[in-house]
Design a protein around this motif. Structure first.
Motif, PDB file in Angstrom:
ATOM      1  N   ILE A  14      25.575  55.529 -27.449  1.00  0.00           N
ATOM      2  CA  ILE A  14      26.452  55.181 -28.572  1.00  0.00           C
ATOM      3  C   ILE A  14      25.688  55.258 -29.892  1.00  0.00           C
ATOM      4  O   ILE A  14      26.193  55.777 -30.886  1.00  0.00           O
TER       5      ILE A  14
ATOM      6  N   ARG B 127      23.772  53.441 -21.994  1.00  0.00           N
ATOM      7  CA  ARG B 127      25.045  53.593 -22.698  1.00  0.00           C
ATOM      8  C   ARG B 127      24.915  53.187 -24.164  1.00  0.00           C
ATOM      9  O   ARG B 127      25.427  53.854 -25.058  1.00  0.00           O
ATOM     10  N   ASN B 128      24.219  52.071 -24.414  1.00  0.00           N
ATOM     11  CA  ASN B 128      24.001  51.653 -25.797  1.00  0.00           C
ATOM     12  C   ASN B 128      23.217  52.703 -26.566  1.00  0.00           C
ATOM     13  O   ASN B 128      23.483  52.967 -27.742  1.00  0.00           O
TER      14      ASN B 128
ATOM     15  N   MET C 176      34.066  53.649 -28.796  1.00  0.00           N
ATOM     16  CA  MET C 176      33.158  53.508 -27.658  1.00  0.00           C
ATOM     17  C   MET C 176      32.392  52.188 -27.742  1.00  0.00           C
ATOM     18  O   MET C 176      32.170  51.507 -26.738  1.00  0.00           O
ATOM     19  N   THR C 177      32.006  51.808 -28.955  1.00  0.00           N
ATOM     20  CA  THR C 177      31.277  50.550 -29.129  1.00  0.00           C
ATOM     21  C   THR C 177      32.164  49.353 -28.777  1.00  0.00           C
ATOM     22  O   THR C 177      31.725  48.413 -28.096  1.00  0.00           O
TER      23      THR C 177
ATOM     24  N   TYR D 194      24.510  46.051 -33.819  1.00  0.00           N
ATOM     25  CA  TYR D 194      25.259  47.083 -33.102  1.00  0.00           C
ATOM     26  C   TYR D 194      24.940  48.496 -33.595  1.00  0.00           C
ATOM     27  O   TYR D 194      25.246  49.469 -32.906  1.00  0.00           O
TER      28      TYR D 194
ATOM     29  N   SER E 117      20.635  49.194 -21.710  1.00  0.00           N
ATOM     30  CA  SER E 117      21.400  50.215 -21.012  1.00  0.00           C
ATOM     31  C   SER E 117      21.333  51.533 -21.763  1.00  0.00           C
ATOM     32  O   SER E 117      21.199  51.561 -22.982  1.00  0.00           O
TER      33      SER E 117
ATOM     34  N   GLU F  66      33.864  40.246 -15.376  1.00  0.00           N
ATOM     35  CA  GLU F  66      32.448  40.055 -15.681  1.00  0.00           C
ATOM     36  C   GLU F  66      31.836  39.003 -14.759  1.00  0.00           C
ATOM     37  O   GLU F  66      32.497  38.066 -14.380  1.00  0.00           O
TER      38      GLU F  66
ATOM     39  N   THR G  49      34.739  49.341 -26.766  1.00  0.00           N
ATOM     40  CA  THR G  49      34.935  49.333 -25.316  1.00  0.00           C
ATOM     41  C   THR G  49      33.729  48.731 -24.604  1.00  0.00           C
ATOM     42  O   THR G  49      33.858  47.930 -23.659  1.00  0.00           O
ATOM     43  N   ASP G  50      32.532  49.120 -25.054  1.00  0.00           N
ATOM     44  CA  ASP G  50      31.314  48.640 -24.412  1.00  0.00           C
ATOM     45  C   ASP G  50      31.036  47.167 -24.716  1.00  0.00           C
ATOM     46  O   ASP G  50      30.432  46.460 -23.902  1.00  0.00           O
ATOM     47  N   LYS G  51      31.471  46.710 -25.894  1.00  0.00           N
ATOM     48  CA  LYS G  51      31.135  45.348 -26.332  1.00  0.00           C
ATOM     49  C   LYS G  51      32.275  44.343 -26.121  1.00  0.00           C
ATOM     50  O   LYS G  51      32.222  43.249 -26.689  1.00  0.00           O
ATOM     51  N   GLN G  52      33.261  44.692 -25.315  1.00  0.00           N
ATOM     52  CA  GLN G  52      34.367  43.762 -25.110  1.00  0.00           C
ATOM     53  C   GLN G  52      33.916  42.399 -24.572  1.00  0.00           C
ATOM     54  O   GLN G  52      34.416  41.361 -25.030  1.00  0.00           O
TER      55      GLN G  52
END
Length: 425
Positions: free
Chosen positions: A32, A28-29, A304-305, A19, A26, A425, A307-310
């Protein structure tokens, strides 16, 4: 070998390491990870600034202390009853029984007013010394800029002045100054101050405003005559290690007769050293806030991580990962960022602090400026004294702040419910 090492790590470490790197799927990653990089850079910058500033402050303190101790003795021994020390040579032998004592010399000290001309009047500390013994306890003879320090001869009533004191009195070598003592002579007209004319035979520059502007030396016998004493007031001692002065002062008490007061150089300048220590503590706190701001940027990064990795968290929970394991993943991620930032900051700060004598002249020559004017500060280079305990303390504080910043996001990640996370998802 590295691959085998990684394969043996717990899965929390593997996921946490994963991580901290930018994802390939993406943007987004990548964003982050960019924010993590900014947080790491902020921690590194704050740590480096803290190390450099404290090193420079330590350097100035060391420089000023060295200049002070070029005139002051490390330890002073004197009779509190004001009777003097007629057997100072025997007391010096007693002091030398302590292996830390490397030099001894008698002294007499008083406050006086010095006058030259009709209106020029300045206060000064007048110290009576033996010129042949004084180099054993101070370097004032080496700092004599004009004239001859050894011209202080018994009965000739010569005087050596600090350079700023000489300028204030507007005197040169060979001029006469009048010394007036507070201890007066009783006459039918009242108390008349004791006065005596002295010839200026030397001017010294110690590089410390307090001494250059308010200290004068005369021969110890002349000082005893002025003060009507029959013996020196006490002894001044120089030690092998000035930092052991408080302990040596305590060790000397059994070796000296009763009634003798022993004080070290730190007590002679207690207010100055207390002010410096307070300033250093406040500077540490102020600059540590920079590190704290950068460390707590990790909170937003980890939120943020999370939220993105839920979905990933939900899958791990479905596969049997415990909430504590999920929490450890994000603690590891934040701690890695903080540790790497602290390590980079320590490396950069140490590198600059150890080479500041090269870096500052390069900046001055490139920009055409001078940070320290010799006319004002007596020195033209920025001093630096890097101390490893300071470096260690700064690094530990930075890592601790980064770790604290991970607690809330990791706790929040541990509370993610798999069903809700995978619903869309």
């Amino acid at each position: 070998m590295l691959k085998n090492l990684l394969s043996n790590l717990p899965f929390e470490w593997l996921v946490g390491l994963r991580y901290t790197r930018a994802g390939k799927r993406s943007s987004r990653n990548s964003f982050i990870s960019f924010i993590s990089l900014i947080s790491m850079g902020g921690i590194a910058l704050g740590v480096a600034a803290l190390i450099i500033v404290l090193s420079v402050m330590n350097g100035f303190q060391k420089e000023v202390t060295g200049r002070m101790l070029s005139v002051l003795a490390h330890v002073e021994v004197f009779n509190t009853g004001g009777e003097g020390m007629p057997d100072w040579e025997q007391q010096a032998k007693n002091a030398f029984k302590n292996p830390e004592v490397k030099g001894a010399a008698p002294f007499v000290e008083t406050q006086a007013m010095l006058q030259h001309g009709g209106d020029t009047l300045r206060p000064a500390i007048v110290r009576g010394i033996l010129p042949e013994q004084e180099p054993n306890v101070s370097d004032v003879a080496k700092h004599t800029k004009y004239g001859d320090f050894n011209a202080l001869r018994q009965g000739e009533f010569n005087i050596v002045l600090g350079i700023d004191l000489a300028r204030a009195l507007q005197v040169n070598l060979g001029d006469k100054v009048t010394m007036a003592l507070a201890q007066g002579t009783v006459t039918p007209a009242g108390i008349v101050p004791r006065m005596r004319s002295f010839t200026v035979t030397g001017i010294f520059q110690a590089g410390h405003a307090e001494f250059d502007g308010g200290l004068a030396f005369i021969h110890i016998v002349d000082a005893e005559k002025m003060l009507r004493l029959s013996a020196p007031a006490g002894l001044r001692l120089r030690l092998a290690d000035m930092h052991r002065a408080p302990q040596v002062a305590e060790d000397l008490k059994p070796l000296m007769p009763a009634g003798m007061e022993i004080r070290d150089w730190s007590k002679l300048n207690a207010n100055w050293f207390a002010a410096v220590q307070t300033e250093k503590r406040m500077m540490f706190i102020i600059l540590a806030l920079i590190v704290a701001v950068a460390a707590f940027n990790l909170v937003s990064t980890l939120v943020m991580t999370v939220t993105d990795k839920q979905p990933d968290i939900a899958i791990l929970r479905t596969l049997g990962a415990s909430p504590q394991s999920i929490m450890r993943i994000f603690v590891i991620q934040g701690a890695l960022v903080g540790t790497m930032g602290a390590a980079l900051g320590v490396a950069g700060g140490v590198l600059v602090a150890l080479n500041i004598d090269v870096i500052v002249p390069f900046i001055e020559s490139t920009l055409g400026v001078q940070f320290l004017s010799r006319d004002i500060y007596y020195i033209s280079t920025v001093p630096s004294d890097m101390r490893w305990p300071d470096v260690t303390r700064i690094g530990v504080v930075a890592v601790a702040l980064a770790f604290l910043a991970t607690i809330y996001p990791s706790w929040w990640a541990a509370r993610v419910k798999p069903a809700e996370a995978l619903r869309y998802e």
